[in-house]
Structures are given as structure tokens and as C-alpha cells.
Design an enzyme around this catalytic site. Structure first.
Site, PDB file in Angstrom:
ATOM      1  N   GLU B  50      29.026  88.353 123.387  1.00 57.42           N
ATOM      2  CA  GLU B  50      30.194  87.789 122.693  1.00 57.42           C
ATOM      3  C   GLU B  50      30.550  86.398 123.211  1.00 57.42           C
ATOM      4  OE1 GLU B  50      30.054  90.871 123.843  1.00 57.42           O
ATOM      5  OE2 GLU B  50      30.606  92.252 122.231  1.00 57.42           O
ATOM      6  N   PHE B 112      40.733 104.165 123.838  1.00 58.65           N
ATOM      7  CA  PHE B 112      39.361 103.751 124.120  1.00 58.65           C
ATOM      8  C   PHE B 112      39.130 102.333 123.588  1.00 58.65           C
ATOM      9  CE2 PHE B 112      34.797 103.611 122.855  1.00 58.65           C
ATOM     10  CZ  PHE B 112      34.287 103.588 124.142  1.00 58.65           C
ATOM     11  N   GLN B 113      38.622 101.471 124.454  1.00 61.25           N
ATOM     12  CA  GLN B 113      38.346 100.075 124.112  1.00 61.25           C
ATOM     13  C   GLN B 113      39.566  99.319 123.611  1.00 61.25           C
ATOM     14  OE1 GLN B 113      34.668  99.973 121.781  1.00 61.25           O
ATOM     15  NE2 GLN B 113      33.543  99.964 123.720  1.00 61.25           N
ATOM     16  N   LYS B 162      42.099  98.332 113.512  1.00 62.43           N
ATOM     17  CA  LYS B 162      41.138  98.963 112.610  1.00 62.43           C
ATOM     18  C   LYS B 162      41.789  99.450 111.323  1.00 62.43           C
ATOM     19  CE  LYS B 162      37.783 102.714 112.583  1.00 62.43           C
ATOM     20  NZ  LYS B 162      36.373 102.420 112.545  1.00 62.43           N
ATOM     21  N   MET B 480      24.457  71.255 141.698  1.00 61.71           N
ATOM     22  CA  MET B 480      25.716  70.525 141.857  1.00 61.71           C
ATOM     23  C   MET B 480      26.485  71.040 143.075  1.00 61.71           C
ATOM     24  SD  MET B 480      27.506  68.112 140.930  1.00 61.71           S
ATOM     25  CE  MET B 480      27.429  67.463 139.267  1.00 61.71           C
TER      26      MET B 480
HETATM   27  C1  LIG Z   1      30.287  80.237 134.956  1.00 63.26           C
HETATM   28  C2  LIG Z   1      30.265  79.304 136.111  1.00 63.26           C
HETATM   29  N1  LIG Z   1      30.120  79.773 137.356  1.00 63.26           N
HETATM   30  C3  LIG Z   1      30.086  78.929 138.398  1.00 63.26           C
HETATM   31  C4  LIG Z   1      30.217  77.586 138.219  1.00 63.26           C
HETATM   32  C5  LIG Z   1      30.197  76.629 139.421  1.00 63.26           C
HETATM   33  N2  LIG Z   1      29.063  75.706 139.320  1.00 63.26           N
HETATM   34  C6  LIG Z   1      29.174  74.466 138.821  1.00 63.26           C
HETATM   35  S1  LIG Z   1      27.728  73.653 138.743  1.00 63.26           S
HETATM   36  C7  LIG Z   1      26.889  74.958 139.421  1.00 63.26           C
HETATM   37  C8  LIG Z   1      25.418  74.892 139.637  1.00 63.26           C
HETATM   38  C9  LIG Z   1      24.650  74.877 138.385  1.00 63.26           C
HETATM   39  O1  LIG Z   1      23.286  75.034 138.692  1.00 63.26           O
HETATM   40  P1  LIG Z   1      22.172  74.679 137.640  1.00 63.26           P
HETATM   41  O2  LIG Z   1      22.477  75.281 136.342  1.00 63.26           O
HETATM   42  O3  LIG Z   1      20.842  75.005 138.209  1.00 63.26           O
HETATM   43  O4  LIG Z   1      22.355  73.124 137.458  1.00 63.26           O
HETATM   44  P2  LIG Z   1      22.020  71.926 138.458  1.00 63.26           P
HETATM   45  O5  LIG Z   1      23.310  71.523 139.089  1.00 63.26           O
HETATM   46  O6  LIG Z   1      21.022  72.418 139.453  1.00 63.26           O
HETATM   47  O7  LIG Z   1      21.483  70.861 137.559  1.00 63.26           O
HETATM   48  C10 LIG Z   1      27.771  76.003 139.708  1.00 63.26           C
HETATM   49  C11 LIG Z   1      27.392  77.261 140.360  1.00 63.26           C
HETATM   50  C12 LIG Z   1      30.396  77.144 136.899  1.00 63.26           C
HETATM   51  N3  LIG Z   1      30.581  75.856 136.596  1.00 63.26           N
HETATM   52  N4  LIG Z   1      30.399  78.016 135.863  1.00 63.26           N
END
Ligand SMILES: Cc1ncc(C[n+]2csc(CCOP(=O)(O)OP(=O)(O)O)c2C)c(N)n1
Ligand SMILES: [Mg+2]
Lengths: 160, 566
Positions: B50, B112-113, B162, B480
Site C-alpha cells: 500500500e 477486526f482490521q 463497508k 548518506m
Molecule cells: C524509510 C527511511 N528510513 C531511514 C532513512 C534514513 N536514511 C536516509 S539516507 C539513508 C541511506 C540510504 O542508503 P542508500 O539507499 O543505499 O543510498 P546512498 O546514500 O548509499 O546513495 C538512510 C538510512 C530514510 N531516509 N528513510
């Protein structure tokens, strides 16, 4: 600074939680709040007291305006207005203090609305400062319980 | 003739020109899905989660310039949609999410749900509704479309029990919508326009700071003519990319935490900052008291609560960006005080200064011959798609490199989760984008971490035969976060090393898509060329320099002039 803000809202389920959620979510504080229907059946008036710097109050009024169910927001401090609060006070009233309680409540133009063998319930309305004065005076006699309403406010009639 | 709630729901979507919806069924929605099967006007895209349905609807709306629609069931369907809704809310994206709900008589029973999704989403929707009476369903849907796309756009949620969907009703006639409590201000105040224009006439060091509002209000042309006529350099936020041509000589690219050196220097030194549809987000301003400290600030925004929220504004203009820019351009067209030549002369030292900054610290990276640099991949993608692809991203370093190196020239060519920063946004967004623009090249530029957050959408691509391309910049890290650890946490790479990772080529193949890999710089171009030729979903796994950083970088809480450079 303290601000009394009056909000006209559509009288629909969940509207109050939109307002309170806005305050908690954005870290604004609410010192008191009161809400009831207005002359129009589907419109409620919510009065709340909050405090903060001008920039915060500006954000509060703007954010309130942004809620879809909000009709009108008035910062009462920008208008000449009257404000009232009500307190119900259960105070000890034994043989030797009954007369004094009655005298005090008379001075503040309050009422006794329930009489028990050892206590009175007093009703008093006024500005928050007046309520506080009554409470301070009654305290040595023995206050058993206090319930206070939130502030409500109305703008004064325009002169001229 | 009477219709059931479910029939009326679909009819009302048709009434609003909806052709595509994204969703996932469940018990509470079974009546709607039964009707959907008989409907040949509305195409339902079955995503595999979703969250993906909501991101897809979000991007569909962004690319098409319409209101995206998602449909999810009660309980877990609704809670899975929450991230998508929050992302759309923070980016002001027009969207309607319909949720199924348990029958009205069970509401409040912990049935439920059952979840109170209206309560849960109150702070992340522009507005939301629980339909308690079947006769209210159609009026509420109409109101929701109106709310989603007018004023400052945003997501609206409608919770449909529903029994409401099964009740027979008379379909109400369409009426023009007028809401007593909701009347956004579209027209700028002429006095404020006058003040703004006078300030622009006077300014010697002006900068335009353009945000997502420029895209949302389709005012890129008006903005471009203003900037060119008055010779004002332009910087854009992440959401504003494409609002002004990225390859135009006046463009300074993005500003803020990973903005260009020259954009940040220009803002820090300008004497007039013209903010258009931007909201002074902390990733843009850095330390707030050091942001545009010498500037008079004009702020055009349709949302009064955005104005003077973070930064004091000298000339607020509450209006639709387009109307305000039209009014400003008209003012200059009839002004006798304005002379384009003089204006050019007056700003010349400012442009020379900016050119100096550009030469001193251009956007760049250290090239290498045996290892793939991520920025090189983005440059190649830009080159080989003629800068004309629709680009989505996940969140992380790859997102910032894309913002820096894919110089967007047009609006509605770009979809990224800006405000919420959702890893897992890009792939479903690419699905939404491809549904909106079937003939365009659509590329999700992804990280190896993020792509795994919604990788199941390969099945949706396959089922819809979508030739979506995914370019994975595979650094084997949550890059990052690793970069922050490298710079501020003693290189303690706590939980950011992707110690176990799937073979992305094989994952693609397992779903019937195509997987390609490049491990050397010389393989980058051939892989992209091949991917662009294939009429199927393609994963391109680019094995990149593992510890490349995104620069410039303004450390959180620092002034935007305190940039770490390459
Ligand atoms: C749903 C979610 N969880 C955690 C984060 C924190 N976060 C920001 S950037 C990142 C790393 C992303 O890694 P990747 O997709 O490999 O991208 P890269 O930075 O290596 O290009 C994280 C964990 C986020 N932005 N979104
Ligand atoms: Mg990575």
C-alpha cells in the site's frame, strides 16, 4: 504574553481534536480551553488561552486558520473585550466559619449553590485574577475542592 | 436510478476525470473491487504494497499535474499508506487516499482490521473525512478533490465504511463547490506587488530562491521571464528543480545543505532575496540567523502560515505564485522606471562576483579511470537521455547527486520525496510517472539500500508492462548515513554497511525483468544505452566508488557559508 483566542468552528465530530492536535504537534501550549455551541446550531465557539511571543501567536492564528473546519479566528487581545471564568469551590463551612464564608462570597458577588452540613459549594465568576483572589482569601478557611472552567470572552460593543 | 456506494464512488472518480488509480484490496473494499472489475474507464494498478500505491499516486499527480488517487483497505492497508500520505503532505502534493473501514456499527469496537485512520492521519493530511452516511459520500469526494488541488495542495483522506459502500443512494447532481471556511487567496495585493517591484528595481545583488510552489502552480515560464528580464540569478530547492532551466546561465543550481558553493554564497551575500513558493526549510537555511543576513526578503506563497514562520519577511505576498509573478511581470512591462539595459549594468558586478565563485568552486568531483564515480553515472544518464527523462529518486547520496548533476530544464520531470525523505519512494514513484507518461523514459535513480524498501514493485512493473528503468548506485552502504558517520562520528560505520545484499541482476530476472551490471567506467555508457533500448523493466546495477561523499556539504546547524568542499 497571554493571549485569549476565540475560534469559530464547524460543529463536526473530531474538530476539537484537530485543534488540540495542532497545538500538541507544533509545541504550542494551551492554558485553558472551553468550547460550546453558538447561536448557529452547526457552529461552535472555542476559546483558548495561550501564551508566547508575538511570532508564536502569529503562527498559532495562521495555523488555526489553515484548518479546514475553522471559520474565524480572533485574537481577543487585539480588541476591547470582556473575559470571564467560572469556579466552583467546595469550602469548609462549620458553625464558626459559615458567616465569614457568606460575607466573603457576598463581597465578590458569588453564590452558594449547595449547602452541606460541613461545607458549601460556591459559584463565582469573573476574570482569572478575581477568581484567584477569592481562592486566596478562602484558603485559610479550608478549600476542599476547586473546579474551574476555561476562559470565555466576547468583544465589547463598539462605542459611538 | 439508485447506485450502491461503491458504484457512486467510481462514478464520482469518473466525474473528476480519473483514469488510473493505485491500490490494494481487502475485505472492507471488496464491494469496490467487485465494481472495478466491470468498469472499463478506470484502470486499477495493483501495487504490491500500500505504501507503493500512495507513492505511485503521488508521482502520477506530480507528472500529470492532476490529483493522484490511491485506494487501500482498512486496518493494515490504511496504516501501510501512512508513510506515503506523510510524504505527500510535506511536499504539498495533491492526492486523495481512499481507505476501507469496518461497518459503521462496528466503529469503535476494536473490530477486526479497524484502526482510527482519520485520527492517525489528522496531522499529515490537508483534511480528512469519515463517511458515516452514504448520502454524504459523493459530496465529500467532490469536496476532497477541490481541497486537494486548490490553495496549497495536499493529500486528503476519505475513510469509507463497508456498509456505506453497499448502501443504495441517489447520485447527487454536481454543484459548484463553495466552502464557507476555505477560501485561499489567489490574487496578490497590488500594494505588495508595487513594493516588491520597487525593491527589485533598487537591488544590486538580487537572488531568486524558487521552491516547489513554482512547480505546483505551473509558473515556471513566468519565473523564467522575470529572471531573464531583470537578469536575476536563480537558485532552486530540491522541490523546485525544473522550475527554472537548470542549464540556463542564470541558474545556480540547488542551494542548501548540498547546494552549490555559488548558490549558498550568493544567498549569503545578496541584498534582495525573492522567495517564490519556498518554505525556508532547515535543510535550505542552515543556521537560521546566518541565512541571507544582508537581504531584504520578498516571500510569495499561497499559504500565509509559511510566511515569517522561520525567517522574518519584509515583503510578504500571499497569492498563487503564478498570479503574483504575472502581476510582477506586468508591473515591469508598464513601468517607466524600468530599463533593461540599466538593470543589466547595475547587476554586472554581482554577476561577476558569482562567476568568480563558480570558477573557484564549480560543482565537481574527482574523476577516476578504473572505478565508477556516481556523479559520472548521473552525467551519462543526463547525456544519453538528452536531459529529457522523467527522473525519480530514493533518498540518500544518490538523490543529492541526481539533484546536482541531472540539470532539469523543465517542470514535472522530477519526483523525489523532499520533505519527509522516504527511502522506498522512487521505485513506486517511477511506476506512477510511467503510468502518467507512457511514452517517456522514466528512470528511478536509486541507492542499494533504498531500492530494497519497495523492491517488490518489480511485480507491478511486470504486470503493467512498464519499461521503468532503475539505476542503482550501489556503494554497499547506507551511504548518506555513512557519510555523516565518516565526518562526525569517527568513521564508526554502525549498521550502515550492507553486509548482505541481493544480486540485483538476479532479483530483476526473478521477476521477469532485465538486470544489467557495470563495474568499470567504460561499461557505464553501454549499459545505459542497452537499458534504454529494452522495452521491459530494467535494473542497472552500477557498482560505484564505495566511500564517495556528497559535496559541498553544510553540516547540520552550521551557516550555509561553512561548506565542506570536494
Ligand atoms: C524509510 C527511511 N528510513 C531511514 C532513512 C534514513 N536514511 C536516509 S539516507 C539513508 C541511506 C540510504 O542508503 P542508500 O539507499 O543505499 O543510498 P546512498 O546514500 O548509499 O546513495 C538512510 C538510512 C530514510 N531516509 N528513510
Ligand atoms: Mg547505498
Amino acid at each position: 504574553m497571554k493571549h485569549t483566542i476565540s475560534v469559530l468552528l464547524q460543529n463536526k465530530p473530531g474538530v476539537l481534536s484537530r485543534v488540540t492536535g495542532l497545538f500538541s504537534g507544533r509545541g504550542f501550549n494551551i492554558e485553558s480551553l472551553s468550547v460550546a455551541q453558538t447561536l448557529e446550531q452547526d457552529v461552535s465557539c472555542l476559546t483558548l488561552v495561550t501564551s508566547g511571543e508575538d511570532t508564536i501567536i502569529e503562527q498559532i492564528t495562521k495555523q488555526l486558520h489553515k484548518l479546514i473546519d475553522v471559520i474565524k479566528v480572533t485574537d481577543m487581545c487585539e480588541h476591547d473585550n470582556v473575559e470571564r471564568e467560572m469556579a466552583l469551590i467546595r469550602v469548609k463551612a462549620e458553625a464558626h466559619t459559615r458567616a465569614e464564608v457568606l460575607r466573603i462570597i457576598d463581597i465578590f458577588r458569588g453564590k452558594v449553590i449547595d449547602v452541606g452540613p460541613k461545607s458549601y459549594v460556591l459559584e463565582i465568576t469573573g476574570k482569572a485574577s478575581k477568581l484567584q483572589a477569592v481562592i486566596d482569601i478562602l484558603r485559610p478557611i479550608g478549600i476542599q475542592e476547586i473546579v474551574r472552567s476555561g476562559t470565555i470572552a466576547m468583544t465589547r460593543a463598539q462605542k459611538s | 436510478m439508485k447506485l450502491t456506494g461503491a458504484q457512486a464512488f467510481l462514478k464520482c472518480l469518473e466525474e473528476h476525470g480519473v483514469e488510473v488509480i493505485f491500490g490494494y484490496p481487502g475485505g472492507a473494499l471488496i464491494d469496490v473491487y467487485d465494481e472495478l472489475m466491470k468498469n472499463d474507464k478506470i484502470h486499477h494498478v495493483l501495487t504490491r504494497h500500500e505504501q507503493a500505491a500512495v507513492h505511485a499516486a503521488d508521482a502520477y499527480g506530480r507528472i500529470k499535474g492532476s490529483v493522484g488517487v490511491a485506494l487501500v483497505t482498512s486496518g493494515p492497508g490504511a496504516t501501510n499508506a501512512v508513510t506515503g500520505i506523510a510524504s505527500a503532505y510535506l511536499d504539498s502534493i495533491p492526492l486523495i487516499v481512499f481507505t476501507g473501514q469496518v461497518p459503521t456499527k462496528l466503529i469503535g469496537n476494536d473490530a477486526f482490521q479497524e484502526v482510527d485512520i482519520v485520527g492517525i492521519t489528522r496531522p499529515i493530511t490537508k483534511h480528512n473525512y469519515l463517511v458515516k452516511d452514504a448520502d454524504d459520500l459523493v459530496p465529500i469526494i467532490r469536496e476532497a478533490f477541490h481541497l486537494a488541488k486548490t490553495g496549497r495542495p495536499g493529500p486528503v483522506l476519505i475513510d469509507m465504511p463497508k456498509d456505506v459502500l453497499a448502501t443504495r443512494i441517489t447520485y447527487p447532481e454536481a454543484k459548484t463547490i463553495s466552502m464557507r471556511t476555505y477560501k485561499p487567496t489567489y490574487e496578490p495585493h497590488p500594494g505588495q506587488i508595487e513594493k516588491a517591484c520597487q525593491a527589485m528595481l533598487k537591488a544590486k545583488k538580487p537572488v531568486i530562491y524558487a521552491g516547489g510552489g513554482v512547480i505546483l502552480s505551473d509558473s515556471n515560464e513566468e519565473l523564467t521571464s522575470l529572471a531573464r528580464q531583470l537578469n536575476i540569478p536563480v537558485t532552486m530547492t530540491l522541490m523546485g528543480l525544473g522550475g527554472f532551466p537548470g542549464t540556463d546561465p542564470l541558474s545556480m543550481g540547488m542551494l542548501g545543505m548540498h547546494g552549490t558553493y555559488y548558490a549558498n554564497m550568493a544567498v549569503a551575500n545578496c541584498d534582495l532575496l525573492i522567495a517564490v513558493g519556498a518554505r525556508f526549510d532547515d535543510r535550505v537555511t542552515g543556521r537560521i540567523d546566518a541565512f541571507a543576513p544582508h537581504a531584504e526578503i520578498i516571500h510569495i506563497d499561497i499559504d500565509p502560515s509559511s510566511i515569517s514562520k522561520n525567517v522574518r519577511v519584509d515583503i510578504p505576498i500571499v497569492a498563487d505564485c503564478k498570479n503574483a509573478l504575472v502581476a510582477i511581470n506586468a508591473w515591469f512591462a508598464r513601468s517607466s522606471e524600468f530599463n533593461a539595459k540599466e538593470c543589466l549594468e547595475k547587476n554586472r558586478p554581482w554577476h561577476e562576483q558569482i562567476k568568480e565563485w563558480k570558477t573557484k568552486h564549480p560543482l565537481g568531483y574527482v574523476e577516476e579511470t578504473d572505478i565508477i564515480k556516481p556523479q559520472f553515472v548521473i552525467q551519462k544518464l543526463h547525456e544519453l537521455t538528452g536531459g529529457d527523462a522523467i527522473i525519480t529518486t530514493e533518498v540518500g547520496q544518490h538523490q543529492m547527486w541526481t539533484a546536482q548533476f541531472y540539470h532539469f530544464n523543465k517542470p514535472r520531470q522530477w519526483a523525489t520525496s523532499g520533505g519527509l525523505g522516504v527511502m522506498g519512494y522512487g521505485f513506486p514513484a517511477a511506476i506512477g510517472a510511467q503510468m502518467a507518461a507512457p511514452d517517456k523514459v522514466v528512470i528511478d535513480i536509486a541507492g542499494d539500500g533504498s531500492i530494497q524498501m519497495n523492491i517488490q514493485e518489480l511485480a507491478t512493473c511486470k504486470q503493467e508492462k512498464l519499461p521503468v528503468k532503475v539505476a542503482i548506485l550501489n556503494n554497499g552502504y547506507l551511504g548518506m548515513v555513512r557519510q555523516w558517520q565518516e565526518l562526525f562520528y569517527n568513521k564508526q560505520y554502525s549498521s550502515t554497511v550492507m553486509e548482505v545484499a541481493p544480486d540485483f541482476v538476479k532479483v530483476a530476472e526473478a521477476y521477469g525483468a532485465v538486470g544489467l551490471r557495470a563495474t568499470k567506467p567504460s561499461e557505464v555508457e553501454p549499459v545505459i544505452r542497452e537499458a534504454l533500448k529494452i522495452n521491459n523493466t530494467v535494473f542497472m546495477d552500477f557498482v560505484i566508488a564505495r566511500e564517495e561523499g556528497v559535496y559541498p556539504m553544510v553540516p547540520a546547524g552550521k551557516a550555509t557559508t561553512e561548506m565542506l568542499l570536494v
